[in-house]
Design a protein around this motif. Structure first.
Motif, short mmCIF file in Angstrom:
data_model
loop_
_atom_site.label_atom_id
_atom_site.label_comp_id
_atom_site.label_asym_id
_atom_site.label_seq_id
_atom_site.Cartn_x
_atom_site.Cartn_y
_atom_site.Cartn_z
N GLY A 1 0.79 -1.23 0.00
CA GLY A 1 0.00 0.00 0.00
C GLY A 1 0.82 1.27 0.00
N ILE A 2 2.09 1.18 -0.36
CA ILE A 2 2.92 2.38 -0.49
C ILE A 2 2.47 3.16 -1.72
N LYS A 3 2.19 4.44 -1.54
CA LYS A 3 1.57 5.25 -2.59
C LYS A 3 2.56 6.13 -3.35
N ARG A 4 3.63 6.55 -2.67
CA ARG A 4 4.55 7.51 -3.29
C ARG A 4 5.78 6.78 -3.82
N ILE A 5 5.87 6.61 -5.13
CA ILE A 5 6.96 5.84 -5.73
C ILE A 5 7.51 6.58 -6.95
#
Length: 298
Positions: A188-192
């Motif tokens: 669920g990591i959103k900033r990539i």
């Protein structure tokens, strides 16, 4: 959105440059945090400060009350901070009033060292005396073991998720990045951000760039790839067109002694892309809207 008559200089004044190198560090640098901020006031919207050896989060804490530029801290997971050190990510994240950038290994990435003669690329230090180590003498930071992410890499991802930080792929191979991002998205990591995938030592296939962009990742294109690594601007413009400006962030990746200041680097980059047919609206998206969306800037 802007009109195609908007001047590039005015776009740059709002731009957030997500990749600016600062010292002090063993690599000769043009700026400290203080001198960079002083020189760039009213010329650019802000930047993410990168140091291959130390976290920049503590260096910007005192800048929060000074107004003007939006300045973001980072940590790079090289040997100097213990490699895949989740505690370094967590503590730097606690120091940050805004999203922390977490670059996976750069100069100590296994992929980078395997494809390099030296730990520090000589083109980064041209014209300066610098004591360099052979790549073969440096212990690599490995994120993959037997085709699976290491336990340490997983712990770093957990720390990124907990601190709502930005995951940047650094100098990993594109296959390592693919594996890492799959796990990050699952968490669920959103900033990539996919760090300069056009770089010769990464050379991520365009099909993979598109695939990752479609999953919500931003693809970084840097001025340095054109100015230092001599990748033709036509190739960069073509990749932007094929991936789509809505998924691209333009950055400078400057801070070398010989490089121009970030605002000038981005102006030169934008002008060169404009000559290749990139519109002012697309430039505004890639320089202003997309980095602001990544970093949660109003």
């Amino acid at each position: 959105m802007v009109t195609n008559n908007m001047k590039i200089k005015d776009i740059i004044k709002q731009a957030i440059d997500i990749h600016v190198h600062v010292g002090p560090e063993p690599i000769p640098r043009k700026y400290t945090v203080e001198s960079l901020v002083s020189s760039q006031q009213n010329k650019i919207g802000g930047f993410v400060l990168k140091n291959h050896f130390n976290s920049t989060a503590p260096l910007i804490k005192q800048l929060r009350s000074k107004g003007g530029l939006k300045v973001f801290g980072s940590v790079v997971l090289n040997n100097s901070i213990g490699g895949l050190n989740s505690e370094a990510v967590y503590t730097a994240g606690l120091l940050s009033d805004s999203p922390l950038f977490v670059w996976f290994p750069t100069i100590n990435a296994e992929n980078f060292l395997r494809k390099s003669e030296y730990e520090i690329a000589p083109e980064w230090t041209k014209g300066k005396t610098f004591t360099n180590r052979k790549a073969s003498d440096v212990t690599a930071v490995k994120i993959v073991d037997k085709r699976k992410l290491t336990k340490e890499a997983i712990e770093v991802l957990k720390a990124i998720k907990k601190t709502n930080s930005v995951l940047a792929t650094g100098h990993l191979s594109w296959k390592e990045s693919q594996l890492l991002i799959a796990e990050a998205l699952e968490m669920g990591i959103k900033r990539i951000v996919i760090t300069h995938p056009i770089y010769q030592k990464i050379n991520m296939p365009l099909s993979i760039q598109k695939e990752l962009a479609n999953k919500g990742c931003f693809i970084e294109q840097c001025f340095s790839m054109y100015a230092i690594d001599k990748i033709p601007i036509s190739k960069i413009a073509k990749q932007i067109k094929q991936v789509g400006a809505s998924a691209i962030i333009l950055s400078s990746d400057v801070g070398q002694i010989f490089s121009p200041p970030p605002n000038i680097a981005l102006q030169q980059f934008a002008n060169s892309l404009r000559a290749e047919g990139t519109s002012a609206d697309e430039l505004f998206s890639m320089l202003v809207e997309n980095p602001k969306a990544l970093l949660g800037v109003a």
